[in-house]
Design a protein around this motif. Structure first.
Motif, PDB file in Angstrom:
ATOM      1  N   ARG A   1       3.893   6.033  -5.287  1.00  0.00           N
ATOM      2  CA  ARG A   1       3.803   6.213  -6.737  1.00  0.00           C
ATOM      3  C   ARG A   1       2.773   7.266  -7.104  1.00  0.00           C
ATOM      4  O   ARG A   1       2.871   7.911  -8.145  1.00  0.00           O
ATOM      5  N   ASN A   2       1.766   7.440  -6.247  1.00  0.00           N
ATOM      6  CA  ASN A   2       0.722   8.438  -6.507  1.00  0.00           C
ATOM      7  C   ASN A   2       1.022   9.767  -5.819  1.00  0.00           C
ATOM      8  O   ASN A   2       0.212  10.692  -5.889  1.00  0.00           O
ATOM      9  N   GLY A   3       2.147   9.848  -5.140  1.00  0.00           N
ATOM     10  CA  GLY A   3       2.575  11.103  -4.528  1.00  0.00           C
ATOM     11  C   GLY A   3       1.740  11.548  -3.337  1.00  0.00           C
ATOM     12  O   GLY A   3       1.616  12.751  -3.091  1.00  0.00           O
TER      13      GLY A   3
ATOM     14  N   MET B   1       0.829  -1.205   0.000  1.00  0.00           N
ATOM     15  CA  MET B   1       0.000   0.000   0.000  1.00  0.00           C
ATOM     16  C   MET B   1       0.863   1.254   0.000  1.00  0.00           C
ATOM     17  O   MET B   1       0.571   2.216  -0.722  1.00  0.00           O
ATOM     18  N   LYS B   2       1.922   1.251   0.812  1.00  0.00           N
ATOM     19  CA  LYS B   2       2.825   2.407   0.863  1.00  0.00           C
ATOM     20  C   LYS B   2       3.467   2.651  -0.499  1.00  0.00           C
ATOM     21  O   LYS B   2       3.615   3.794  -0.928  1.00  0.00           O
ATOM     22  N   ALA B   3       3.839   1.582  -1.170  1.00  0.00           N
ATOM     23  CA  ALA B   3       4.457   1.714  -2.494  1.00  0.00           C
ATOM     24  C   ALA B   3       3.472   2.352  -3.473  1.00  0.00           C
ATOM     25  O   ALA B   3       3.846   3.240  -4.253  1.00  0.00           O
TER      26      ALA B   3
ATOM     27  N   ARG C   1      -2.215   7.391   4.411  1.00  0.00           N
ATOM     28  CA  ARG C   1      -3.529   7.791   4.910  1.00  0.00           C
ATOM     29  C   ARG C   1      -4.394   8.376   3.779  1.00  0.00           C
ATOM     30  O   ARG C   1      -5.544   8.008   3.597  1.00  0.00           O
ATOM     31  N   GLN C   2      -3.803   9.283   3.009  1.00  0.00           N
ATOM     32  CA  GLN C   2      -4.551   9.906   1.915  1.00  0.00           C
ATOM     33  C   GLN C   2      -4.868   8.887   0.822  1.00  0.00           C
ATOM     34  O   GLN C   2      -5.959   8.901   0.251  1.00  0.00           O
ATOM     35  N   TYR C   3      -3.941   7.983   0.550  1.00  0.00           N
ATOM     36  CA  TYR C   3      -4.182   6.954  -0.461  1.00  0.00           C
ATOM     37  C   TYR C   3      -5.368   6.080  -0.069  1.00  0.00           C
ATOM     38  O   TYR C   3      -6.243   5.794  -0.889  1.00  0.00           O
ATOM     39  N   ILE C   4      -5.414   5.666   1.186  1.00  0.00           N
ATOM     40  CA  ILE C   4      -6.525   4.840   1.660  1.00  0.00           C
ATOM     41  C   ILE C   4      -7.831   5.607   1.546  1.00  0.00           C
ATOM     42  O   ILE C   4      -8.840   5.076   1.063  1.00  0.00           O
TER      43      ILE C   4
END
Length: 62
Positions: free
Chosen positions: A38-40, A32-34, A44-47
């Protein structure tokens, strides 16, 4: 050093939020961190973005 006023402001802000704890296998977290990196964005924000996108898709399908 944090002042008493700052501590009070932080507590007031946090009182408006809900804390959610996730217990995940370390390899899953690293994956998930990777993706987040990759999405910058932060993990927390990615989730949050991923969940919001999924909920939007489900809402449109109804």
């Amino acid at each position: 050093m944090t002042t008493e006023a700052q501590k009070h402001a932080i507590q007031k802000y946090l009182a408006k939020l809900t804390t959610l704890t996730l217990r995940l296998p370390p390899d899953e977290v690293e994956r998930m961190k990777a993706h987040a990196d990759r999405n910058g964005v932060s993990l927390r924000q990615y989730i949050r973005q991923t969940m919001a996108a999924q909920m939007d898709r489900e809402d449109k399908a109804e």
